[in-house]
Design an enzyme around this catalytic site. Structure first.
Site, short mmCIF file in Angstrom:
data_model
loop_
_atom_site.label_atom_id
_atom_site.label_comp_id
_atom_site.label_asym_id
_atom_site.label_seq_id
_atom_site.Cartn_x
_atom_site.Cartn_y
_atom_site.Cartn_z
N GLU A 71 0.61 0.34 8.40
CA GLU A 71 -0.27 1.19 7.60
C GLU A 71 -1.72 0.82 7.87
OE1 GLU A 71 -0.93 2.06 2.86
OE2 GLU A 71 1.12 2.12 3.64
N SER B 167 -1.93 -2.68 1.69
CA SER B 167 -0.56 -2.66 2.20
C SER B 167 -0.55 -2.71 3.72
CB SER B 167 0.17 -1.41 1.72
OG SER B 167 0.30 -1.40 0.31
N ARG C 257 1.26 9.06 4.25
CA ARG C 257 0.26 8.19 4.88
C ARG C 257 -0.27 8.73 6.21
NH1 ARG C 257 0.58 7.51 0.49
NH2 ARG C 257 1.13 5.64 -0.69
#
Length: 295
Positions: free
Chosen positions: A287, A217, A168
């Site tokens: 995130e 998310s 990520r």
């Protein structure tokens, strides 16, 4: 006195960003700029003698704009940056192209490896920036290189290795705007590709609150854990602060129930991080990006 560079594209002052985000919250951009093309963007960056702060904006799918808005210039690359073309057995894709649109293009042209994009909201540029992934695949698996421009107006190229993809995230310089992404092509069967895309869509619709005002998310999965399990274990499924809540369907998704502020969402996320850490000793990392000023 604010002096803006002379451009061919479009400026808007005190521009409401709320309607551009999936959460439908947040304040205004001091200046909103949509460049006509990459040369127009370069011209703006070179002329930015006042060193106005710059933020880039994609599809607004994984971001919270704080209620105080954004100081300086918000740059959004429009349709002129979303082209898809074949060159030398590679796909060259503009960074503002939606992940979903590229997935559909690849299915129509029997190109495999892009099926997972149908389940990832947002743009190609944003996907590279966070090494977005789902259903066993990530951007690092399909990217050959990117073409970008830095805030000084220099065009740059980064290979997959130079990008330094991580979970990520990546190792790219911060003051960078991705313009194009080069992907490798692997031929497949259109019908099989479509079947896989349908499987992904069905899985998303049954496990994620895709019809709600959400941003995907909320937290990255810590090594060895799943964020939703930690949140659930801490008793926070459905937990609410103001107009924001953790989804009952998937508790790693935050939802604007209709009247949430950006502060509600950020406070909720920070509260969840605190309680999960107290409950399990694991520190969740955001995130979702949070940018802008507090009121």
């Amino acid at each position: 006195m604010l002096i803006l560079p002379i451009v061919k594209g479009e400026y808007k002052k005190d521009y409401n960003l709320k309607h551009l985000t999936w959460f439908k919250v947040g304040g205004n951009a001091e200046i909103f700029f949509k460049p006509l093309d990459s040369e127009d963007l370069k011209s703006f960056l070179i002329q930015n003698k006042q060193k106005l702060p710059i933020k880039t904006f994609g599809a607004g799918s994984n971001i919270i704009i704080r209620d105080g808005g954004i100081e300086g210039v918000v740059i959004k690359l429009g349709q002129n940056f979303s082209n898809i073309e074949f060159i030398d057995n590679h796909l060259i894709v503009g960074s503002s192209c939606l992940n979903y649109n590229l997935a559909k293009f690849c299915q129509a042209n029997a190109i495999s490896g892009f099926e997972f994009l149908v389940g990832i909201p947002g743009t190609i540029g944003g996907g590279v920036a966070m090494n977005a992934g789902a259903y066993g695949s990530e951007f690092k698996d399909i990217v050959v290189q990117i073409e970008a421009i830095d805030f000084a107006g220099n065009f740059l190229t980064f290979t997959n290795e130079a990008i330094g993809f991580k979970y990520r995230s990546n190792n790219l310089p911060k003051n960078l705007i991705i313009l194009k992404v080069v992907f490798k092509i692997n031929k497949g069967d259109s019908e099989n590709i479509l079947l896989r895309m349908n499987e992904i869509n069905n899985a998303r619709s049954s496990t994620q609150p895709i019809k709600e005002r959400t941003g995907g998310s909320t937290f990255a999965n810590p090594e060895g854990h799943k964020s939703w399990e930690l949140i659930d274990k801490a008793g926070l499924r459905g937990y609410r602060i103001g107009g924001a809540s953790m989804s009952e369907l998937h508790c790693n998704f935050m939802i604007n129930n209709g009247d949430a502020t950006a502060k509600d969402l950020e406070d909720l996320g920070d509260f969840v991080r605190q309680k999960v850490c107290e409950d399990s000793g694991v520190k969740l990392e955001w995130e979702i990006k949070r940018i802008g000023r507090h009121p």
